[in-house]
Design an enzyme around this catalytic site. Structure first.
Site, PDB file in Angstrom:
ATOM      1  N   CYS A   1       0.831  -1.184   0.000  1.00  6.34           N
ATOM      2  CA  CYS A   1       0.000   0.000   0.000  1.00  6.34           C
ATOM      3  C   CYS A   1       0.876   1.248   0.000  1.00  6.34           C
ATOM      4  CB  CYS A   1      -0.907   0.002   1.231  1.00  6.34           C
ATOM      5  SG  CYS A   1      -1.892  -1.502   1.402  1.00  6.34           S
TER       6      CYS A   1
ATOM      7  N   ILE B   1      -4.138  -7.498  -0.507  1.00  2.00           N
ATOM      8  CA  ILE B   1      -3.374  -8.739  -0.614  1.00  2.00           C
ATOM      9  C   ILE B   1      -3.890  -9.772   0.382  1.00  2.00           C
ATOM     10  CG2 ILE B   1      -1.080  -9.780  -0.436  1.00  2.00           C
ATOM     11  CD1 ILE B   1      -1.240  -7.833  -2.736  1.00  2.00           C
TER      12      ILE B   1
ATOM     13  N   ASN C   1       1.936   0.061   5.395  1.00  2.00           N
ATOM     14  CA  ASN C   1       2.335  -0.363   4.057  1.00  2.00           C
ATOM     15  C   ASN C   1       3.226  -1.581   4.212  1.00  2.00           C
ATOM     16  OD1 ASN C   1       3.447  -0.623   1.439  1.00  2.00           O
ATOM     17  ND2 ASN C   1       5.013   0.910   1.858  1.00  2.00           N
TER      18      ASN C   1
ATOM     19  N   ASP D   1      -3.084  -8.681   8.872  1.00  2.00           N
ATOM     20  CA  ASP D   1      -1.843  -8.486   9.605  1.00  2.00           C
ATOM     21  C   ASP D   1      -1.772  -7.097  10.216  1.00  2.00           C
ATOM     22  OD1 ASP D   1      -1.700  -7.384   7.073  1.00  2.00           O
ATOM     23  OD2 ASP D   1       0.359  -7.996   6.681  1.00  2.00           O
TER      24      ASP D   1
END
Length: 637
Positions: A2, A53, A75, A100
């Site tokens: 990101c 993702i 990110n 996560d």
């Protein structure tokens, strides 16, 4: 993967400028085309661009705890997040998502700033703790993900994944850091923590920063690469251990809810990662290769061998010197001068991969960990020779030979001894600087304008090499050189190149060889298992013998580079000459008579100046995009 951005009032509780926050976030939309998010409160703005993702349904950001006390923009990927989630659940934490990102949030509740010691992955994040009025930023251990920041004169703190987001603020001073220019023409990239702008910095690899209103930022290095205690001395045993460890790193980085593929250049490192992926993944894989029409640089047939061996879908494209559209786009991807010409095929590789997958694994890191670059061999031999003579004798004898011996760029390698003599006359650190430098001190001085030379007076890029070499955890010269590369070349060139070119295509790239525990294990191996008899990557190649054809493993190293010298005698030379014929912005900072002389000497075949010309082209591209209003700092009174 990101993009993140943000604004923080270090002095008080001013209302954030929402239009600025939007402009900053929009500038990095390519890093996250799947969505955007914002959070605003007095004194703070957080922005996020999402490339989905993991946890495609509930992983939106900024993400906050239920009470809204702690929020984060993140990110990257945390590869041990499932293990950490189980640890945190046993300690009473409950989770609302499968992401996560939430593990970092709950980890902050549990461990505070020490959460960075728990998470393993590639990341850059900013975490806001409202109850403590604390903004905490962190970057991963090896610097795989970028994080830029600036403190403006009004005590505004800006941060973002890329420079272009900070440049959305018109209050950011557009003043060139002349030492960054010196670094660029010495190394081919701007070294951390500098950027091309005097008022912007990068958070270093393995560092975190804590900000509280009314106080200066506090930066802490939470991780340094140190060799593990390794008992392996037998080559075959070490090779078995290596294969198991690298296989585990590859498996840990396959976690994704989207398609995953592999970069396959045809070299040792990418072939290793591709082979281990094929063993770990039951379904069909895709791999991606870039070729060249020059056989000296083309490795397609080796990549085809690996793909065929594992029945992998193989996607191939050829890079042409006529791809001027990509060349002209490169300065905009990096936002500051970046001089590695392999960024061109890397961008094309990422573009090819993104048509088929969202995540790709790369073999980067193998050369730095296992002594794959020839410069390690040269440095080790030179350091052995240095040990035979006292420094004053070396300076006198070899220094004189280096000055007297002619510069024979056109001659065969064995006749070009001038550089070797010069390296033997100086210290180990300065000698290694000569090994890695694109342009010597004298060459840079000949290129720079009087104003630029005055602005860089007294600065020596070689001192950066000396600074890192002095901190190397091993006194073995090859290990020390590898450590220097982990701190400079890997983060400033290799990982920067991969991140910007991949994210320009909205592709996430993961680098299993940079798993920190694997890095530390590799650092602990004795030199003969890495470099022996003029051969690098000894133990890595032995480990791969069951997986990769021997003709690939034991051939001469080619590297992922472009036929730059030939291209500059053809279409590249024509394009560069056309730029020099116009009112080029280079004229403000460089001696144009020297520039034209270098270009002509190269076109005529008198010398190979292709790397210098490429640096000038990339710097010119930066100035064309950003530099019409740039200025050097005012001379000291």
């Amino acid at each position: 993967m990101c993009g993140i951005s943000g604004w923080f009032d270090m002095a008080g509780l001013r209302s954030p400028d929402r239009r600025l926050a939007k402009a900053m976030n929009d500038a990095i939309a390519h890093r996250g085309p799947d969505g955007e998010g914002f959070h605003f409160e007095p004194g703070l703005a957080l922005g996020h661009r999402r490339l989905a993702i993991i946890d495609l349904a509930t992983g939106e950001q900024p993400m906050f705890t239920e009470a809204g006390r702690i929020g984060i923009v993140f990110n990257g990927e945390i590869f041990n997040y499932r293990d950490l989630r189980r640890v945190l659940e046993r300690r009473g934490h409950t989770f609302r998502t499968r992401s996560d990102t939430e593990v970092i949030l709950r980890g902050w509740v549990e461990w505070g700033p020490d959460v960075v010691d728990q998470i393993h992955g590639q990341f850059a994040f900013a975490l806001w703790d409202r109850s403590e009025q604390t903004l905490f930023l962190a970057r991963d251990r090896l610097g795989e993900k970028p994080l830029y920041y600036s403190i403006l004169p009004d005590r505004t703190f800006l941060f973002a994944s890329e420079l272009k987001a900070l440049m959305a603020d018109p209050a950011l001073p557009r003043v060139i850091d002349p030492l960054a220019v010196e670094d660029f023409f010495a190394f081919g990239y701007v070294t951390d923590p500098r950027t091309i702008y005097a008022g912007v910095r990068k958070l270093g690899a393995g560092q975190c920063m804590l900000l509280q209103r009314g106080q200066s930022p506090r930066i802490r290095t939470y991780w340094e690469p140190h060799p593990a205690n390794v008992s392996e001395r037998d080559l075959d045993h070490a090779a078995d251990i290596l294969r198991d460890r690298l296989s585990g790193a590859v498996r840990s980085q396959l976690v994704a809810d989207v398609p995953v593929g592999a970069f396959l250049s045809g070299g040792v490192d990418s072939s290793a990662i591709t082979a281990l992926m094929a063993q770990a993944v039951p379904q069909a894989l895709s791999c991606f290769t870039i070729g060249f029409d020059d056989p000296k640089f083309d490795e397609r047939r080796y990549a085809e061998e690996v793909a065929a061996r594992y029945d992998i879908r193989h996607h191939v494209e050829v890079v042409s010197p006529d791809d001027m559209e990509t060349v002209e786009a490169l300065p905009g991807m990096f936002d500051e001068p970046f001089g590695d010409s392999s960024a061109l095929p890397t961008y094309r590789l990422a573009k090819l991969a993104r048509r088929h997958v969202t995540v790709a694994l790369s073999g980067d890191g193998g050369d730095e960990l296992f002594a794959g670059y020839r410069r390690y061999l040269f440095h080790g031999r030179e350091e052995s020779l240095r040990g035979l003579l006292p420094a004053p004798v070396r300076r006198s004898v070899f220094g004189t030979l280096g000055r007297l011996y002619p510069k024979l760029d056109w001659a065969p390698q064995f006749m070009r001894a001038r550089q070797t003599f010069r390296e033997l006359s100086v210290s180990a650190a300065e000698g290694y600087f000569h090994n890695v430098a694109v342009l010597s001190d004298e060459q840079r001085a000949a290129l720079f304008s009087p104003d630029l030379k005055r602005a860089t007076s007294g600065y020596r890029p070689a001192d950066l090499i000396a600074e890192h070499m002095a901190k190397a955890p091993s006194k073995d010269p090859v290990s020390a050189a590898q450590y220097v590369d982990l701190k400079t070349w890997l983060v400033g060139d290799i990982l920067t190149k991969v991140d910007r070119t991949a994210m320009a295509n909205s592709l996430e790239v993961r680098v299993p060889m940079l798993d920190p525990t694997f890095v530390e294990w590799a650092m602990g191996l004795p030199r003969p298992l890495k470099l022996s008899g003029g051969e690098g990557k000894v133990v890595l190649k032995r480990a791969l013998e069951p997986l990769v054809p021997n003709d690939l493993l034991y051939r001469k190293k080619q590297g992922f580079s472009v036929p730059l010298a030939r291209w500059f005698r053809g279409s590249f030379g024509d394009a560069f000459a056309a730029k020099l014929g116009k009112a080029t912005p280079l004229a403000e900072h460089f001696d144009m008579a020297t520039v034209r002389k270098l270009a002509e000497a190269h076109r005529q075949g008198w010398s190979d100046n292709s790397r210098t010309l490429w640096l000038l082209w990339m710097f010119n591209g930066f100035l064309e995009r950003h530099g019409r209003s740039l200025r050097l700092p005012e001379p000291a009174a």
